[in-house]
Design a protein around this motif. Structure first.
Motif, PDB file in Angstrom:
ATOM      1  N   ALA A   1      15.974  19.750  64.416  1.00 25.05           N
ATOM      2  CA  ALA A   1      15.385  18.438  64.109  1.00 25.05           C
ATOM      3  C   ALA A   1      16.032  17.333  64.936  1.00 25.05           C
ATOM      4  O   ALA A   1      15.358  16.419  65.396  1.00 25.05           O
ATOM      5  CB  ALA A   1      15.537  18.126  62.614  1.00 25.05           C
ATOM      6  N   VAL A   2      17.316  17.411  65.146  1.00 24.84           N
ATOM      7  CA  VAL A   2      18.025  16.292  65.772  1.00 24.84           C
ATOM      8  C   VAL A   2      18.020  16.386  67.296  1.00 24.84           C
ATOM      9  O   VAL A   2      17.756  15.392  67.976  1.00 24.84           O
ATOM     10  CB  VAL A   2      19.475  16.182  65.237  1.00 24.84           C
TER      11      VAL A   2
ATOM     12  N   ALA B   1      16.592  19.323  69.172  1.00 27.08           N
ATOM     13  CA  ALA B   1      15.490  20.144  69.688  1.00 27.08           C
ATOM     14  C   ALA B   1      15.860  20.931  70.945  1.00 27.08           C
ATOM     15  O   ALA B   1      15.230  20.782  71.994  1.00 27.08           O
ATOM     16  CB  ALA B   1      14.266  19.257  69.970  1.00 27.08           C
TER      17      ALA B   1
ATOM     18  N   ARG C   1       9.624  21.707  67.309  1.00 25.57           N
ATOM     19  CA  ARG C   1       9.505  22.678  68.386  1.00 25.57           C
ATOM     20  C   ARG C   1      10.521  23.791  68.150  1.00 25.57           C
ATOM     21  O   ARG C   1      11.696  23.519  67.908  1.00 25.57           O
ATOM     22  CB  ARG C   1       9.778  21.988  69.729  1.00 25.57           C
TER      23      ARG C   1
ATOM     24  N   ILE D   1       4.864  12.188  67.481  1.00 27.27           N
ATOM     25  CA  ILE D   1       5.565  12.950  68.530  1.00 27.27           C
ATOM     26  C   ILE D   1       4.927  12.555  69.850  1.00 27.27           C
ATOM     27  O   ILE D   1       3.703  12.626  70.003  1.00 27.27           O
ATOM     28  CB  ILE D   1       5.406  14.471  68.335  1.00 27.27           C
TER      29      ILE D   1
ATOM     30  N   TYR E   1      17.563  10.579  74.626  1.00 31.59           N
ATOM     31  CA  TYR E   1      17.467  12.009  74.941  1.00 31.59           C
ATOM     32  C   TYR E   1      16.201  12.499  74.251  1.00 31.59           C
ATOM     33  O   TYR E   1      16.074  12.408  73.023  1.00 31.59           O
ATOM     34  CB  TYR E   1      18.713  12.722  74.413  1.00 31.59           C
TER      35      TYR E   1
ATOM     36  N   ALA F   1      13.892  15.570  74.900  1.00 34.73           N
ATOM     37  CA  ALA F   1      13.529  16.966  74.599  1.00 34.73           C
ATOM     38  C   ALA F   1      12.029  17.085  74.337  1.00 34.73           C
ATOM     39  O   ALA F   1      11.607  17.635  73.319  1.00 34.73           O
ATOM     40  CB  ALA F   1      14.349  17.505  73.416  1.00 34.73           C
TER      41      ALA F   1
ATOM     42  N   PHE G   1      10.645  15.837  70.946  1.00 34.84           N
ATOM     43  CA  PHE G   1      10.985  16.493  69.677  1.00 34.84           C
ATOM     44  C   PHE G   1      12.383  16.157  69.166  1.00 34.84           C
ATOM     45  O   PHE G   1      12.732  16.520  68.045  1.00 34.84           O
ATOM     46  CB  PHE G   1      10.822  18.006  69.810  1.00 34.84           C
ATOM     47  N   ALA G   2      13.192  15.477  69.968  1.00 35.11           N
ATOM     48  CA  ALA G   2      14.547  15.145  69.508  1.00 35.11           C
ATOM     49  C   ALA G   2      14.522  13.923  68.587  1.00 35.11           C
ATOM     50  O   ALA G   2      13.586  13.135  68.608  1.00 35.11           O
ATOM     51  CB  ALA G   2      15.456  14.884  70.703  1.00 35.11           C
ATOM     52  N   GLY G   3      15.551  13.766  67.789  1.00 38.80           N
ATOM     53  CA  GLY G   3      15.716  12.569  66.958  1.00 38.80           C
ATOM     54  C   GLY G   3      14.964  12.581  65.646  1.00 38.80           C
ATOM     55  O   GLY G   3      14.909  11.560  64.962  1.00 38.80           O
ATOM     56  N   GLU G   4      14.406  13.726  65.267  1.00 36.74           N
ATOM     57  CA  GLU G   4      13.627  13.776  64.011  1.00 36.74           C
ATOM     58  C   GLU G   4      14.568  13.976  62.825  1.00 36.74           C
ATOM     59  O   GLU G   4      14.441  14.939  62.049  1.00 36.74           O
ATOM     60  CB  GLU G   4      12.564  14.869  64.088  1.00 36.74           C
ATOM     61  N   ILE G   5      15.472  13.013  62.674  1.00 38.04           N
ATOM     62  CA  ILE G   5      16.512  13.099  61.662  1.00 38.04           C
ATOM     63  C   ILE G   5      15.916  13.084  60.251  1.00 38.04           C
ATOM     64  O   ILE G   5      16.452  13.698  59.338  1.00 38.04           O
ATOM     65  CB  ILE G   5      17.491  11.933  61.894  1.00 38.04           C
TER      66      ILE G   5
ATOM     67  N   HIS H   1      13.417  14.571  59.318  1.00 33.66           N
ATOM     68  CA  HIS H   1      12.906  15.901  58.990  1.00 33.66           C
ATOM     69  C   HIS H   1      13.942  16.972  59.295  1.00 33.66           C
ATOM     70  O   HIS H   1      13.610  18.093  59.645  1.00 33.66           O
ATOM     71  CB  HIS H   1      11.557  16.133  59.673  1.00 33.66           C
ATOM     72  N   SER H   2      15.208  16.584  59.130  1.00 33.89           N
ATOM     73  CA  SER H   2      16.308  17.534  59.136  1.00 33.89           C
ATOM     74  C   SER H   2      16.544  17.931  57.681  1.00 33.89           C
ATOM     75  O   SER H   2      16.686  17.072  56.815  1.00 33.89           O
ATOM     76  CB  SER H   2      17.557  16.853  59.710  1.00 33.89           C
ATOM     77  N   PRO H   3      16.567  19.235  57.382  1.00 40.44           N
ATOM     78  CA  PRO H   3      16.728  19.634  55.976  1.00 40.44           C
ATOM     79  C   PRO H   3      18.167  19.440  55.495  1.00 40.44           C
ATOM     80  O   PRO H   3      19.104  19.852  56.172  1.00 40.44           O
ATOM     81  CB  PRO H   3      16.341  21.116  55.981  1.00 40.44           C
TER      82      PRO H   3
ATOM     83  N   CYS I   1       5.549  16.900  55.523  1.00 39.43           N
ATOM     84  CA  CYS I   1       5.518  17.493  56.871  1.00 39.43           C
ATOM     85  C   CYS I   1       5.348  18.999  56.807  1.00 39.43           C
ATOM     86  O   CYS I   1       5.059  19.629  57.819  1.00 39.43           O
ATOM     87  CB  CYS I   1       6.786  17.146  57.656  1.00 39.43           C
TER      88      CYS I   1
ATOM     89  N   ILE J   1      25.504  15.590  62.025  1.00 39.65           N
ATOM     90  CA  ILE J   1      25.323  15.023  63.370  1.00 39.65           C
ATOM     91  C   ILE J   1      26.681  14.820  64.038  1.00 39.65           C
ATOM     92  O   ILE J   1      26.856  15.096  65.228  1.00 39.65           O
ATOM     93  CB  ILE J   1      24.539  13.699  63.272  1.00 39.65           C
TER      94      ILE J   1
END
Lengths: 346, 346
Positions: A264-265, A267, A300, B94, B172, B174, B177-181, B183-185, B194, B262
């Protein structure tokens, strides 16, 4: 015995992989061939007990560096035609490779110790100083399963859990503090020796799996023998041992959770599994892929790969670091001399 | 009303921040001054209900781009002395900014839609296409609280939770897709819209805090009113409301856990809190620092900062992206014409 690939033509260098148990050393010639390869015990027992404050903040550094000097002399005496122009040392713990400082290494006893400067003084040649896991990961990127990957996370599943974050093909260091995946919290417990709680390493490392299996069997009071090797615990799990099954599944769930968070962070394109546990191969990779898939939605998917290089990956990476240092020093010297295209082979 | 800083001299550009509710637009002149600034409703209701497949994979894109063209005409007619040479569009979801593709945006209804190509055709000038959160984060790095930070994570705490990972001073990506904090479980529940479960956003976003408070009060059956604004829930918590206190502490714990993860993996210099929830200031920052501290051991502590730019950060970042595109195009044109040092102001 030697699993080092030929790293190609370049300068002669000497590489040391210093672990808590042993020191591996290699002398590489200009053709890239391994001319000397040795393994000796790390002299930490001379500081036994390795109390905080023994040798000040240097811990076992003086003893270790003296031993590296002995190894250098042995190797160069045995191969008088090879003259290493740079060395590299890779070590566990927290390493600030930019400053050449060993920030912390619990099993070597040092804290903010100027290892590079001490080693350069003892060895008489320039020294690259890096984290052993970054070194092994760099080798895996250069010669192993992650050869075509730009962004990856290498996770070393051994007695503990360590890792390297690779961004744009190079280790992302953050002063040596990045990649501590084993000390990322994934639960409210158990207490970790690092001082945190619920660190991934307390549930999913080889050491944790063995310990948690033993604890469960002891608690059940049936007195059966409990193996220390994860391989044997996996065999028991496959044979229907409920406790073995439970600790293995908890480990897989914790790894999948950590990998989902990483996905998630940052990818990554791939997550490369290394270390002893990765030898489980499909028994590890297949359930991990399934559990990660169950955790993700629009994210992804990273490829889940296993490392191709064996236990000498850290030493191979150290050779690459020493070669890079030799080249950088030579380029700088040539630039200073105004001969940027020198082909001098001196 | 306009909170945009002067971005300095450069090319005239036009910037659009397209959200699920409204579109912000700005025309910037060569001195860097804001000559036009507008806000209008996003035309998504014309697709009501925005069913999957409405307009194929384009969702509301045709309507939105037609509206951007109208806004462009209005702005340039009102300011005939300003001729924008590039535009930028920032959107939620995204975004693959390298390919100019809107990969997915639930509230705009598109999926793998070539937004940049469509917009360039409609607007008649080159268009930069980016994620709104990356845009706001870039503005925060350039003009806000993270001005001297190389490696950071910007976390936008609003109705949902989004973020940007900054490596070496740049987002950054990717592939978007990066930074989707958000949607981090971080837990085993609740279910997230989601498709995941236990996503940080389901516990710690403004929307989640309001919903979880309402659910607790409803379950207690005492029929008291439940506010939607986190600010009001915080006031209740301070006044001794046990349910308000509980949901707020759960949110803080979940954020601290995610920040600890993180910190272990990428060790940022700073975590910058943005979005509506960050307006809570010390009431958010102080307990977060304490809880993060309790989670960490040897890890390097990130600074916890709050964003300085307001709700127009996304639009400011869009101006920066458009300026960068104009400069890059000009440099490429000059290089092609063999005039790399042209000072032509045409």
């Amino acid at each position: 015995m030697i699993s080092l690939p030929n790293v190609g033509p370049g300068r002669s260098v000497i590489a040391f992989d210093v672990g808590g148990t042993d020191i591996k050393s290699a002398l590489i010639d200009e053709r890239g061939e391994v001319r000397g390869f040795g393994r000796s015990a790390t002299p930490v027992e001379r500081l036994n007990p390795l109390t905080p404050g023994a040798n000040g903040n240097l811990g076992a550094a003086p003893q270790i560096i003296a031993q590296l000097r002995e190894l250098q002399l042995e190797l160069t005496r045995a191969h008088p035609d090879v003259t290493p122009v740079a060395a590299s040392i890779v070590v566990p713990g927290i390493v600030d490779s930019d400053r050449g400082v060993g920030v912390f290494a619990s099993n070597l006893g040092w804290k903010d110790a100027p290892i590079r400067a001490l080693a350069e003084q003892a060895l008489g040649i320039p020294v690259a100083f890096h984290h052993d896991i970054h070194s092994a990961s760099s080798a895996e990127l250069k010669f192993g399963s992650a050869r075509n990957v730009r962004n990856a996370v290498v996770v070393v599943l051994g007695t503990g859990i360590a890792g390297t974050v690779i961004i744009d093909g190079a280790p992302y260091l953050a002063g040596g503090f990045a990649g501590e995946i084993g000390h990322s919290p994934v639960a409210d417990g158990p207490q970790c020796p690092c001082g945190g709680r619920g660190c991934l390493e307390t549930i999913a490392s080889g050491g944790a799996i063995a310990r948690r299996y033993r604890d469960r069997v002891l608690a059940s009071g049936d007195g059966r023998a409990t193996p220390d090797r994860v391989r044997d615990i996996l065999t028991l799990a496959d044979a229907g041992d409920v406790d073995a099954r439970a600790v293995w599944e908890e480990a897989l769930d914790a790894l999948a959770l950590a990998f989902a968070q990483i996905t998630a962070v940052i990818a990554p394109d791939a997550i490369v599994l290394a270390g002893g546990l990765s030898l489980a191969g499909d028994a590890l990779v297949r359930p991990l892929r399934e559990r990660l898939e169950a955790r993700l939605s629009f994210h992804r998917r990273p490829e889940i790969l296993t490392a191709q290089l064996g236990g000498d990956a850290g030493l191979i990476g150290a050779v690459l670091f020493a070669r890079a240092l030799a080249e950088a020093n030579e380029a700088a010297a040539n630039a200073a001399a105004g001969t940027p295209f020198s082909s001098d082979e001196a």
